[in-house]
Each structure stands twice: as structure tokens, then as C-alpha cells.
Motif scaffolding. Structure first.
Motif, PDB file in Angstrom:
ATOM      1  N   VAL A 268       0.903  -1.101  -0.071  1.00 28.68           N
ATOM      2  CA  VAL A 268       0.073   0.152   0.032  1.00 28.68           C
ATOM      3  C   VAL A 268       0.866   1.503  -0.139  1.00 28.68           C
ATOM      4  O   VAL A 268       1.307   1.541   0.848  1.00 28.68           O
ATOM      5  N   ALA A 269       1.158   1.782  -1.414  1.00 31.65           N
ATOM      6  CA  ALA A 269       2.062   2.737  -1.483  1.00 31.65           C
ATOM      7  C   ALA A 269       1.368   4.298  -1.417  1.00 31.65           C
ATOM      8  O   ALA A 269       0.791   4.730  -2.252  1.00 31.65           O
ATOM      9  N   ARG A 270       1.240   4.590  -0.034  1.00 27.58           N
ATOM     10  CA  ARG A 270       0.194   5.505   0.136  1.00 27.58           C
ATOM     11  C   ARG A 270       0.656   7.185  -0.400  1.00 27.58           C
ATOM     12  O   ARG A 270      -0.345   7.905  -0.449  1.00 27.58           O
ATOM     13  N   GLY A 271       1.642   7.305  -0.774  1.00 28.63           N
ATOM     14  CA  GLY A 271       2.206   8.612  -1.226  1.00 28.63           C
ATOM     15  C   GLY A 271       1.550   9.046  -2.719  1.00 28.63           C
ATOM     16  O   GLY A 271       0.670   9.994  -2.602  1.00 28.63           O
ATOM     17  N   ASP A 272       1.805   8.196  -3.803  1.00 27.20           N
ATOM     18  CA  ASP A 272       1.088   8.528  -5.028  1.00 27.20           C
ATOM     19  C   ASP A 272      -0.234   8.130  -4.894  1.00 27.20           C
ATOM     20  O   ASP A 272      -1.319   8.806  -5.548  1.00 27.20           O
ATOM     21  N   LEU A 273      -0.654   7.057  -4.144  1.00 24.33           N
ATOM     22  CA  LEU A 273      -2.096   6.963  -4.051  1.00 24.33           C
ATOM     23  C   LEU A 273      -2.918   7.756  -3.425  1.00 24.33           C
ATOM     24  O   LEU A 273      -4.028   8.105  -3.854  1.00 24.33           O
ATOM     25  N   GLY A 274      -2.588   8.485  -2.522  1.00 24.81           N
ATOM     26  CA  GLY A 274      -3.216   9.560  -1.820  1.00 24.81           C
ATOM     27  C   GLY A 274      -3.251  10.823  -2.608  1.00 24.81           C
ATOM     28  O   GLY A 274      -4.362  11.315  -2.817  1.00 24.81           O
ATOM     29  N   VAL A 275      -2.370  11.022  -3.577  1.00 23.97           N
ATOM     30  CA  VAL A 275      -2.576  12.103  -4.493  1.00 23.97           C
ATOM     31  C   VAL A 275      -3.535  11.921  -5.542  1.00 23.97           C
ATOM     32  O   VAL A 275      -4.233  12.857  -5.882  1.00 23.97           O
ATOM     33  N   GLU A 276      -3.249  10.628  -6.284  1.00 20.34           N
ATOM     34  CA  GLU A 276      -4.314  10.440  -7.156  1.00 20.34           C
ATOM     35  C   GLU A 276      -5.648  10.367  -6.765  1.00 20.34           C
ATOM     36  O   GLU A 276      -6.606  10.939  -7.361  1.00 20.34           O
ATOM     37  N   MET A 277      -6.042   9.593  -5.639  1.00 21.20           N
ATOM     38  CA  MET A 277      -7.518   9.471  -4.894  1.00 21.20           C
ATOM     39  C   MET A 277      -7.697  10.373  -4.060  1.00 21.20           C
ATOM     40  O   MET A 277      -8.981  10.347  -3.918  1.00 21.20           O
ATOM     41  N   GLY A 278      -6.946  11.338  -3.589  1.00 20.57           N
ATOM     42  CA  GLY A 278      -7.066  12.196  -2.532  1.00 20.57           C
ATOM     43  C   GLY A 278      -7.012  11.745  -1.201  1.00 20.57           C
ATOM     44  O   GLY A 278      -7.158  10.585  -0.974  1.00 20.57           O
ATOM     45  N   TYR A 279      -6.542  12.613  -0.178  1.00 20.37           N
ATOM     46  CA  TYR A 279      -6.024  12.071   0.819  1.00 20.37           C
ATOM     47  C   TYR A 279      -6.952  11.444   1.755  1.00 20.37           C
ATOM     48  O   TYR A 279      -6.861  10.748   2.768  1.00 20.37           O
ATOM     49  N   ALA A 280      -8.435  12.172   1.665  1.00 20.90           N
ATOM     50  CA  ALA A 280      -9.351  11.684   2.513  1.00 20.90           C
ATOM     51  C   ALA A 280      -9.847  10.209   2.292  1.00 20.90           C
ATOM     52  O   ALA A 280     -10.346   9.555   3.074  1.00 20.90           O
ATOM     53  N   GLU A 281      -9.561  10.029   1.200  1.00 20.13           N
ATOM     54  CA  GLU A 281      -9.784   8.315   0.739  1.00 20.13           C
ATOM     55  C   GLU A 281      -8.852   7.299   1.124  1.00 20.13           C
ATOM     56  O   GLU A 281      -9.266   5.948   1.224  1.00 20.13           O
ATOM     57  N   LEU A 282      -7.571   7.797   1.700  1.00 17.43           N
ATOM     58  CA  LEU A 282      -6.733   6.846   2.116  1.00 17.43           C
ATOM     59  C   LEU A 282      -6.905   5.798   3.170  1.00 17.43           C
ATOM     60  O   LEU A 282      -6.562   4.519   3.009  1.00 17.43           O
ATOM     61  N   ALA A 283      -7.445   6.260   4.062  1.00 16.40           N
ATOM     62  CA  ALA A 283      -7.763   5.208   5.370  1.00 16.40           C
ATOM     63  C   ALA A 283      -8.666   4.078   4.681  1.00 16.40           C
ATOM     64  O   ALA A 283      -8.260   3.216   5.093  1.00 16.40           O
ATOM     65  N   GLY A 284      -9.705   4.394   4.217  1.00 13.37           N
ATOM     66  CA  GLY A 284     -10.544   3.515   3.668  1.00 13.37           C
ATOM     67  C   GLY A 284      -9.939   2.569   2.668  1.00 13.37           C
ATOM     68  O   GLY A 284     -10.103   1.258   2.507  1.00 13.37           O
ATOM     69  N   LEU A 285      -9.285   3.293   1.514  1.00 14.54           N
ATOM     70  CA  LEU A 285      -8.720   2.564   0.574  1.00 14.54           C
ATOM     71  C   LEU A 285      -7.625   1.422   1.287  1.00 14.54           C
ATOM     72  O   LEU A 285      -7.416   0.389   0.736  1.00 14.54           O
ATOM     73  N   GLN A 286      -6.908   1.905   2.408  1.00 14.50           N
ATOM     74  CA  GLN A 286      -5.851   1.188   2.968  1.00 14.50           C
ATOM     75  C   GLN A 286      -6.657  -0.368   3.690  1.00 14.50           C
ATOM     76  O   GLN A 286      -6.196  -1.502   3.331  1.00 14.50           O
ATOM     77  N   LYS A 287      -7.850  -0.093   4.097  1.00 13.94           N
ATOM     78  CA  LYS A 287      -8.415  -1.280   4.674  1.00 13.94           C
ATOM     79  C   LYS A 287      -9.056  -2.097   3.565  1.00 13.94           C
ATOM     80  O   LYS A 287      -8.887  -3.504   3.784  1.00 13.94           O
ATOM     81  N   GLN A 288      -9.276  -1.472   2.532  1.00 12.24           N
ATOM     82  CA  GLN A 288     -10.112  -2.154   1.485  1.00 12.24           C
ATOM     83  C   GLN A 288      -8.748  -3.124   0.834  1.00 12.24           C
ATOM     84  O   GLN A 288      -8.966  -4.348   0.452  1.00 12.24           O
ATOM     85  N   ILE A 289      -7.753  -2.557   0.644  1.00 13.12           N
ATOM     86  CA  ILE A 289      -6.559  -3.300   0.046  1.00 13.12           C
ATOM     87  C   ILE A 289      -6.163  -4.539   0.905  1.00 13.12           C
ATOM     88  O   ILE A 289      -6.064  -5.472   0.548  1.00 13.12           O
ATOM     89  N   ILE A 290      -5.998  -4.184   2.261  1.00  9.41           N
ATOM     90  CA  ILE A 290      -5.730  -5.333   3.244  1.00  9.41           C
ATOM     91  C   ILE A 290      -6.678  -6.302   3.211  1.00  9.41           C
ATOM     92  O   ILE A 290      -6.351  -7.422   2.949  1.00  9.41           O
ATOM     93  N   LEU A 291      -8.078  -6.209   3.087  1.00 12.54           N
ATOM     94  CA  LEU A 291      -8.959  -7.199   3.116  1.00 12.54           C
ATOM     95  C   LEU A 291      -8.997  -7.918   1.829  1.00 12.54           C
ATOM     96  O   LEU A 291      -9.254  -9.150   1.932  1.00 12.54           O
ATOM     97  N   GLU A 292      -8.715  -7.420   0.600  1.00 14.14           N
ATOM     98  CA  GLU A 292      -8.651  -8.027  -0.696  1.00 14.14           C
ATOM     99  C   GLU A 292      -7.588  -8.673  -0.534  1.00 14.14           C
ATOM    100  O   GLU A 292      -7.570 -10.104  -1.049  1.00 14.14           O
ATOM    101  N   ALA A 293      -6.286  -8.473  -0.101  1.00 15.16           N
ATOM    102  CA  ALA A 293      -5.329  -9.345  -0.216  1.00 15.16           C
ATOM    103  C   ALA A 293      -5.299 -10.264   0.738  1.00 15.16           C
ATOM    104  O   ALA A 293      -4.833 -11.492   0.401  1.00 15.16           O
ATOM    105  N   ARG A 294      -5.981 -10.295   1.954  1.00 13.20           N
ATOM    106  CA  ARG A 294      -6.155 -11.366   2.712  1.00 13.20           C
ATOM    107  C   ARG A 294      -7.065 -12.499   2.539  1.00 13.20           C
ATOM    108  O   ARG A 294      -6.736 -13.637   2.447  1.00 13.20           O
ATOM    109  N   HIS A 295      -8.053 -11.955   1.592  1.00 10.44           N
ATOM    110  CA  HIS A 295      -9.016 -12.683   1.261  1.00 10.44           C
ATOM    111  C   HIS A 295      -8.603 -13.605   0.101  1.00 10.44           C
ATOM    112  O   HIS A 295      -8.733 -14.950  -0.086  1.00 10.44           O
ATOM    113  N   GLN A 296      -7.642 -13.068  -0.682  1.00  9.77           N
ATOM    114  CA  GLN A 296      -6.701 -14.099  -1.812  1.00  9.77           C
ATOM    115  C   GLN A 296      -5.405 -14.619  -1.238  1.00  9.77           C
ATOM    116  O   GLN A 296      -4.705 -15.098  -1.999  1.00  9.77           O
TER     117      GLN A 296
END
Length: 480
Positions: free
Chosen positions: A245-273
Motif C-alpha cells: 500500500v504505497a500511500r504517497g502517490d495513491l493519496g495524491v491520485e485518489m485524494g488523501y481523504a480516501e486513504l484510510a478507507g482504501l488502506q483497509k480495502q486493500i488489506i481485506l482483498e489481499a488477505r481474502h486472496q
């Protein structure tokens, strides 16, 4: 023993601050599990020298340390200013000019390293420079020149990154430099290879094919840092062995307000797989200079741990910071503190299909269910590839998993798996009685268990076969 009690792993970036072998050895003793080679900096000789330093430091510390190579990816950046930097005023015009000389930038225009940018953007797009510190709105496109109006100004220095708000730039994940660095990664035998800016599974498949052709056997890490990777998250995860979860560029492209939710979403998807997860970017940034972290940094690391990440990453904190060993010690303490408050046990996830695809995955699920409902002190997985230990590490538990393996590559690989610890062991040429007592003796000698403790052992009937784990046993530890 205290390091073994920490289940979440620490990934530390190498750089000038770690080139002293004594410093690197201290960092490994403090708890570094995996090191990161940043291919954006240095040449082949630098990377090979640092790999050798890591191997020596790990040997001195009596630990195994994995090595991750991190590809640079496409350079979507501005070029340089004649004065080194400029200050842009809000509302002022500013031009990004693909035809401008590399060092000819001024307060009206600057060159761009990514020459296709003028065909990638449209009027009305918002371009974000320097990690979002500067915002430019595209007003017109004139051949190689992108004319903009400054929405949010400020100081702008050389070679700063460019992002398009919402993503959509067409640059592929792998550059010619990356292809050469993949060959280097294979040559120096990294355990993991991180691919920067992948958009979809095709980018990951290409990297894997190039790595295998070069003779490399590293596991692939997809760095989630583009809007397209979020859109295609399930397929990117499926094409990878791990995600960062590379939060630097991800935060810039998606907006910093989205980061916390995206972080959890990515972890859930990775652990699911059943994939590994690394949490990165500014986790202990203040400790580049300071000797203690901020409270916000403590919360950031702790939340990542409690969300289920496998590893937390240090970047400039260790590569160029003043206190590389102190920051590793601080991060280790935060992780141990956070793990005390995690939910004790969680139910094993139900698979969507209702069936396990592999025998070793089924055995791993049975082991973790049993371990979480029985008083056992350790799980011992006899493993060739580490896959059984990986499946078991996907289920949250406070019971340590020891990967007993004769393969050095496997021992280095499992250093990134949450709650898994490598142990050198060769099952060959041991009869049934000698086999069990050799395992008990090694566990006792390493002070991993005490006599009369119960453990769970997983193994395959045919030793030396990768993915052949097909049995579990509950055993009581005894001296011969």
C-alpha cells in the motif's frame, strides 16, 4: 525471544545511513526482518554490495533477513529549473513544456521527463505536483506544451513528480531501466521484487515473465499507487504474491481523504486472496530527525497492525535518517503494543467456493482451527516452498508458526510472513524416532518451547516435495 513474540514484520529501506556494517547489524538485532533495495538510486555494484552487507549482518545477528528489490517505474516528473527552484503564485500561468531543455525551467515554464504527457491530458484536468503540494488546472494544449493556471501555488523544486487527479496517465509500469533492473534483481537473488505503478494484471504478468526468463525466483509485490490499480484491485492482487500500500502517490491520485478507507480495502482483498500485505509511506517520518515518533505515527503503525498487515515499512527513516536503529526499536515496540489489543482469535474465513484448491491449504486451515481451540505453544511446518506456513499465517493467531526448511531461499522468503519464523532443518536420513526427537531437540535448544509443551506438526509423507503437506499431528515435546 522478544523479537519472536512480534508477529508483524519490519521492512527497512537501505541507503547511505545503513552502509556502515555495524549500524546494519544493530538494525537487524533490533528487529529488521526484510530490507528494501531502492533501484531508483545506485548502480548494480551498490546493490550487490548492500546485499552482501545484509547477509553478513544477518549472520552476525543470528537471524534470517529477506531482501526486496523495488523497481523505479515510469518517471512522470518535471525537469529542472535553471535556479534550482521557483515559487508559483496562485492564479499565475505556468507551462509544462515537453520541448524545453532539461535545465531551462523558470517561473513561467519547465520541461517534463514524460514526453507523452501532452497527449495524456485534457483541458480542465487538474495536475498535482510535488506530492499534491502544487495544483495546476490545464487551460489549453499547444503541441508539446501544456498551458495551465496555478490553483495552489508554492515553492517547486527540480524533478518533482506529476500526478493527474483521478489517475488515467497511460505510462506503462515497466521502463527500459526497470527491465534492466529485473535482470539485476535476478542476478543478486532478491527474495521479493516490487513493481511500481502497475495498472492491471498484465503489468504484473510481464514483470513475472521477465524475472523468470532472467533466472529469478523472487515473489512479486504489486505497489498499489495508481487509481487504475484500485479499479482493477482484485485482478492485480491475483496476479501478485504480495501487495504494498504505497500511500504517497495513491493519496495524491485518489485524494488523501480516501486513504484510510482504501488502506483497509486493500488489506481485506489481499488477505481474502491469501496474499501478503506491506504498509508503506511516512510511517515514522518524524524520526528521520527525531529520536521518538509522534503520537499520530504511533497510531498509524498500530492501526495497520490491527488491520492485519504482514509488514510495516520504513523508507527515508532508515535510508537517510539520523537514528536508523532507534526507529526500528521504536517501531518494534509499537507493533508489540498494538498486538496485545488485537482480537484474540477470529473465525477462519469461509471460502466462496466451499472447497480448497490445494491439500496444503486445507491442512493449514485445519491446523489453525485446532491451534486456536487447543492449548498448544507452537506450530511447526516442515516445508519446502513455505506455502503451508503462508496459508496458516493468513489466519490471525498469537501462536508462533516455525517454518522448518532446508532451503535458504524459503527461510529468507518467510521472513515477510506475519507470525512465521524460519528455522534451518533438514529432514533427510532420519528414521521415525530420530525425526521427532530432532525436532523436539531443536525447539528446546532454541528456547522456542519447554519440555512437555504441546505443538502441532505439519508435514508431507514424501519429504522434499513442494506443496506436498498432507498431514498434521499433535505432539508433546520431550527430550530423548
Amino acid at each position: 525471544m522478544s523479537t519472536l513474540l512480534r508477529r508483524t514484520k519490519i521492512l527497512a529501506t537501505l541507503g547511505p545511513a545503513t552502509d556502515d556494517s555495524a549500524v546494519l547489524t544493530d538494525m537487524v538485532r533490533a528487529g529488521v526482518d526484510v530490507v528494501r533495495l531502492n533501484f531508483s538510486h545506485g548502480v548494480v555494484a551498490d546493490h550487490a554490495r548492500r546485499v552482501q552487507l545484509v547477509r553478513e549482518a544477518a549472520s552476525k545477528a543470528g537471524r534470517y533477513v529477506g531482501i526486496l528489490g523495488d523497481l523505479q517505474g515510469p518517471k512522470i516528473r518535471i525537469d529542472r529549473f535553471a535556479a534550482g527552484k521557483v515559487t508559483l503564485a496562485d492564479g499565475a500561468p505556468f507551462t509544462l513544456d515537453a520541448s524545453l531543455a532539461v535545465d531551462a525551467g523558470n517561473d513561467l515554464s519547465v520541461g517534463i521527463a514524460y514526453k507523452k504527457l501532452p497527449t495524456d491530458v485534457s483541458v480542465g484536468d487538474v495536475l498535482l505536483l510535488n506530492d499534491g503540494q502544487i495544483s495546476l488546472k490545464v487551460t489549453s494544449i499547444d503541441g508539446p506544451r501544456i498551458k495551465t493556471q496555478v490553483l495552489v501555488g508554492g515553492e517547486l523544486g527540480n524533478n518533482k513528480g506529476i500526478n493527474r487527479h483521478g489517475g488515467g496517465l497511460s505510462a506503462g509500469a515497466l521502463t527500459d531501466k526497470d527491465r534492466e533492473d529485473i535482470r539485476t534483481a535476478a542476478h543478486i537473488k532478491v527474495d521479493y521484487l516490487a513493481v511500481s505503478f502497475p495498472r492491471d494484471a498484465t503489468d504484473m504478468d510481464e514483470a513475472r515473465e521477465l524475472l523468470r526468463k532472467a533466472g529469478g525466483h523472487a515473489l512479486l509485490v504489486a505497489k498499489i499507487e495508481r487509481a487504475e490499480a484500485i479499479t482493477n484491485l482484485a485482478e492485480v492482487v491475483r496476479a501478485s504474491d504480495a501487495v504494498m500500500v504505497a500511500r504517497g502517490d495513491l493519496g495524491v491520485e485518489m485524494g488523501y481523504a480516501e486513504l484510510a478507507g482504501l488502506q483497509k480495502q486493500i488489506i481485506l482483498e489481499a488477505r481474502h486472496q491469501n496474499r501478503l500485505v506491506i504498509m508503506a509511506t511516512q510511517m515514522m517520518e518524524s524520526m528521520i530527525v527525531n529520536t521518538i515518533p509522534t503520537r499520530a505515527e504511533v497510531s498509524d503503525v498500530a492501526n495497520a497492525v490491527m488491520d492485519g498487515t504482514d509488514a510495516v515499512m520504513l523508507s527515508a527513516e532508515t535510508a537517510a535518517g539520523k537514528h536508523p536503529t532507534k526507529v526500528v526499536e521504536a517501531m518494534s515496540q509499537i507493533i508489540i503494543g498494538a498486538e496485545k489489543y488485537q482480537l484474540a482469535h477470529v473465525r477462519i474465513r469461509q471460502r466462496k467456493t466451499g472447497y480448497y484448491e490445494r491439500f496444503d491449504e486445507a491442512i493449514a486451515a485445519a491446523v489453525m482451527y485446532t491451534a486456536n481451540h487447543l492449548h498448544v505453544k507452537a506450530i511447526v511446518a516442515l516445508t519446502e516452498s513455505g506455502s503451508t506456513a503462508l496459508w496458516m499465517s493468513r489466519v490471525r493467531s498469537d501462536i508462533p508458526i516455525y517454518a522448518f526448511t532446508r532451503n535458504e531461499a524459503t527461510r529468507c522468503r518467510v521472513t515477510l510472513y506475519r507470525g512465521v519464523y524460519p528455522v534451518a532443518y533438514d529432514v533427510a536420513d532420519k528414521d521415525r524416532e530420530a525425526f521427532y526427537f530432532s525436532i523436539f531437540g531443536l525447539l528446546l535448544d532454541l528456547k522456542l518451547v519447554a519440555e512437555n509443551d504441546f505443538i502441532i506438526l505439519t508435514k508431507g509423507e514424501l519429504s522434499g516435495v513442494s506443496g506436498g503437506t498432507n498431514s498434521m499431528q499433535i505432539l508433546q515435546v520431550r527430550r530423548k
